[in-house]
Design an enzyme around this catalytic site. Structure first.
Site, short mmCIF file in Angstrom:
data_model
loop_
_atom_site.label_atom_id
_atom_site.label_comp_id
_atom_site.label_asym_id
_atom_site.label_seq_id
_atom_site.Cartn_x
_atom_site.Cartn_y
_atom_site.Cartn_z
N HIS A 53 -9.76 1.94 0.75
CA HIS A 53 -9.45 2.74 1.94
C HIS A 53 -10.73 2.72 2.78
O HIS A 53 -11.70 3.42 2.47
CB HIS A 53 -9.12 4.17 1.55
CG HIS A 53 -7.74 4.37 1.00
ND1 HIS A 53 -7.28 3.71 -0.10
CD2 HIS A 53 -6.72 5.19 1.41
CE1 HIS A 53 -6.02 4.09 -0.35
NE2 HIS A 53 -5.67 4.99 0.54
N HIS B 151 0.84 -1.20 0.00
CA HIS B 151 0.00 0.00 0.00
C HIS B 151 0.88 1.25 0.00
O HIS B 151 1.45 1.62 1.02
CB HIS B 151 -0.92 0.00 1.23
CG HIS B 151 -1.94 1.10 1.22
ND1 HIS B 151 -3.29 0.86 1.16
CD2 HIS B 151 -1.82 2.45 1.27
CE1 HIS B 151 -3.95 2.00 1.17
NE2 HIS B 151 -3.06 2.98 1.24
N ASP C 153 2.41 3.28 3.06
CA ASP C 153 1.37 4.24 2.71
C ASP C 153 1.93 5.45 1.96
O ASP C 153 1.48 5.78 0.87
CB ASP C 153 0.59 4.70 3.94
CG ASP C 153 -0.79 5.24 3.58
OD1 ASP C 153 -1.12 5.30 2.39
OD2 ASP C 153 -1.53 5.60 4.50
N GLN D 175 -9.67 9.36 -4.88
CA GLN D 175 -9.29 10.11 -3.68
C GLN D 175 -10.40 11.02 -3.16
O GLN D 175 -10.55 11.19 -1.94
CB GLN D 175 -8.04 10.94 -3.98
CG GLN D 175 -7.56 11.83 -2.83
CD GLN D 175 -7.02 11.04 -1.67
OE1 GLN D 175 -5.89 10.58 -1.70
NE2 GLN D 175 -7.82 10.84 -0.63
N GLU E 235 -10.83 4.92 7.39
CA GLU E 235 -9.57 5.54 7.82
C GLU E 235 -9.90 6.81 8.59
O GLU E 235 -9.64 7.93 8.17
CB GLU E 235 -8.68 5.86 6.62
CG GLU E 235 -7.28 6.30 7.03
CD GLU E 235 -6.43 6.78 5.86
OE1 GLU E 235 -5.27 7.15 6.12
OE2 GLU E 235 -6.91 6.80 4.72
N TRP F 160 0.51 13.78 3.18
CA TRP F 160 -0.03 13.11 4.37
C TRP F 160 1.05 12.72 5.37
O TRP F 160 0.78 12.60 6.55
CB TRP F 160 -0.81 11.86 3.94
CG TRP F 160 -2.02 12.20 3.15
CD1 TRP F 160 -3.27 12.53 3.63
CD2 TRP F 160 -2.12 12.29 1.72
NE1 TRP F 160 -4.12 12.80 2.58
CE2 TRP F 160 -3.45 12.66 1.40
CE3 TRP F 160 -1.22 12.08 0.68
CZ2 TRP F 160 -3.90 12.83 0.09
CZ3 TRP F 160 -1.66 12.25 -0.62
CH2 TRP F 160 -2.98 12.62 -0.91
N HIS G 148 1.32 5.31 -2.27
CA HIS G 148 0.75 6.27 -3.22
C HIS G 148 1.91 6.88 -4.00
O HIS G 148 2.43 7.94 -3.65
CB HIS G 148 -0.04 7.35 -2.48
CG HIS G 148 -1.28 6.85 -1.81
ND1 HIS G 148 -2.53 7.02 -2.35
CD2 HIS G 148 -1.45 6.15 -0.66
CE1 HIS G 148 -3.44 6.45 -1.54
NE2 HIS G 148 -2.79 5.92 -0.51
#
Length: 419
Positions: free
Chosen positions: A214, A61, A313, A156, A217, A319, A63
């Site tokens: 997702h 996982h 992640d 997203q 979360e 983030w 991005h």
């Protein structure tokens, strides 16, 4: 180094006593034989030097489309998931093909240096031009020599809540995305969220794709889209192909609800991913004290017989401003945060960044056994405990019999001479 190997010698294998040699033939593992004593490696043999040899790391996982963008155009000062989405929305408007490819390849080379050979990346498809998705499909082909890359069509900003969200998801699948994603807790209403989950699972089932959502979360104990995802997976008998990422809200569920939920989870056979460093950073932001850790119930899921893996992640994005590609760092953080430092957990801990991640990616030819692709890493340490204590880079990474990485074994820290 890209040497074609004929064997790996002086290797330790988890679950087997003593040293072993692993022959390599045409890029696949051959016979695995116990060694009575250590031997001198011959030409085209890799000396594991008594260290643990494990299957290649899996990053389940990440991005990549957002990797290496922290601070662009501004920093996420609150540290919340939601400000991160706002910052990314501003950065997303400036994406170009070359921008995405350059940052993604930089990150994947960093991963490969840390022994990662399998990666699943979520790619934002709430962009009418699908710039990042098209670039990542190119990256997938460009890096195939050292990384297997799965691409998730990730909405997203939502499916129901983003204009033409469904159409963009369908186009992403048509273009070649491997996995259908979702983000139900970010949809405008609970009904939108539940409907989006049902729709995306049907989409994946129709096109024979995997699912990675997702899911919940958020610290909100009323966020319960996991039960919807599990019920849909059970209805379609699709659980082994469906992954629930994050499920942070489970850490805030009461035990009475969880007792019912776990029955459904076991029936469905879902896979689970937890991103400990990122969740520790993003969650609990609305708490004063005590502050929640924001992680899902990792040991409880494992005890229930479900597959759970850890992922990073983010790598320096809106983030999460940190990250270095080292899965051992992620594993160490997760074991601490989840109260899993009992030796029973430590001894099986590597499965959280190897076998369980492979299960989430639905890999069919993964592991160390005769006839499987010769893809493995040599760690620095004889046992998982020693590996975690040292936190050293992988000594070697082998892919289809080719040596991608070969480092000298690091000596233990020398004592200080204070005399």
């Amino acid at each position: 180094m890209t040497t074609n190997l004929t064997a790996i010698v002086n290797a330790r294998l988890q679950g087997r006593d003593g040293l072993h040699s692993l022959t390599v033939q045409a890029g696949k593992f051959g016979v695995i034989t116990p060694q009575a004593t250590s031997v001198v490696a011959a030409e085209n043999e890799l000396d594991a030097a008594g260290n643990l040899v494990a299957p290649a790391f899996v990053e389940p996982h990440i991005h990549l489309d957002a990797a290496m963008t922290a601070g662009e155009p501004r920093w996420n000062q609150s540290g919340t998931l939601f400000e991160g989405i706002e910052c990314w929305g501003e950065r997303k408007a400036t994406l170009t093909r070359d921008d995405v490819i350059g940052r993604a390849e930089q990150t994947l080379k960093l991963f490969a240096a840390h022994g990662i050979q399998y990666v699943r990346t979520h790619v934002d498809v709430t962009d009418p031009q699908l710039t990042a998705l098209k670039a990542m499909l190119e990256v997938k082909e460009r890096v195939a020599g050292y990384v297997d890359l799965q691409i998730v069509a990730f909405p997203q900003e939502g499916i129901w809540s983003f204009r033409n969200g469904k159409e963009l998801m369908e186009e992403a699948i048509r273009l070649g995305a491997d996995v259908v994603g979702g983000i139900p807790h970010f949809e405008h209403t609970r009904d939108y969220g539940a409907d989006s989950v049902r729709w995306l699972v049907e989409l994946a089932h129709k096109h024979d794709r995997l699912v990675d959502v997702h899911c919940d979360e958020i610290d909100d104990p009323q966020s319960r889209f996991l039960e919807v995802l599990a019920a849909e997976a059970l209805r379609l008998d699709y659980g082994s192909r469906v992954t629930a990422s994050h499920t942070c809200a489970m850490g805030s569920y009461d035990d009475a609800y969880c007792s019912r939920l776990f029955r459904l989870l076991k029936l469905s056979g879902l896979r689970f991913l937890s991103m400990p460093t990122e969740s520790l950073h993003l969650q609990g932001r609305f708490d004063s004290y005590p502050k929640r850790r924001g992680l899902t119930r990792v040991p409880e899921l494992l005890d229930a017989g479900l597959k759970v893996a850890f992922g990073q992640d983010s790598i320096r994005d809106p983030w999460y401003p940190m990250g270095n590609g080292n899965m051992l760092r992620t594993l160490d953080s997760g074991l601490h945060a989840c109260h899993m430092l009992g030796m029973n957990w430590i001894e099986r801990s590597l499965e959280l960044i190897t076998d369980n991640g492979a299960a989430a990616l639905n890999l069919q030819d993964y592991g160390i056994a005769e006839g499987l692709p010769a893809r493995c890493i040599v760690l620095q340490g004889e046992t998982p405990y020693e590996v975690l204590l040292g936190q050293k880079p992988v000594k070697a990474s082998v892919r289809d019999g080719r040596v991608l990485v070969d480092r000298p074994v690091e000596a233990p820290l020398a004592g200080l001479n204070l005399g």
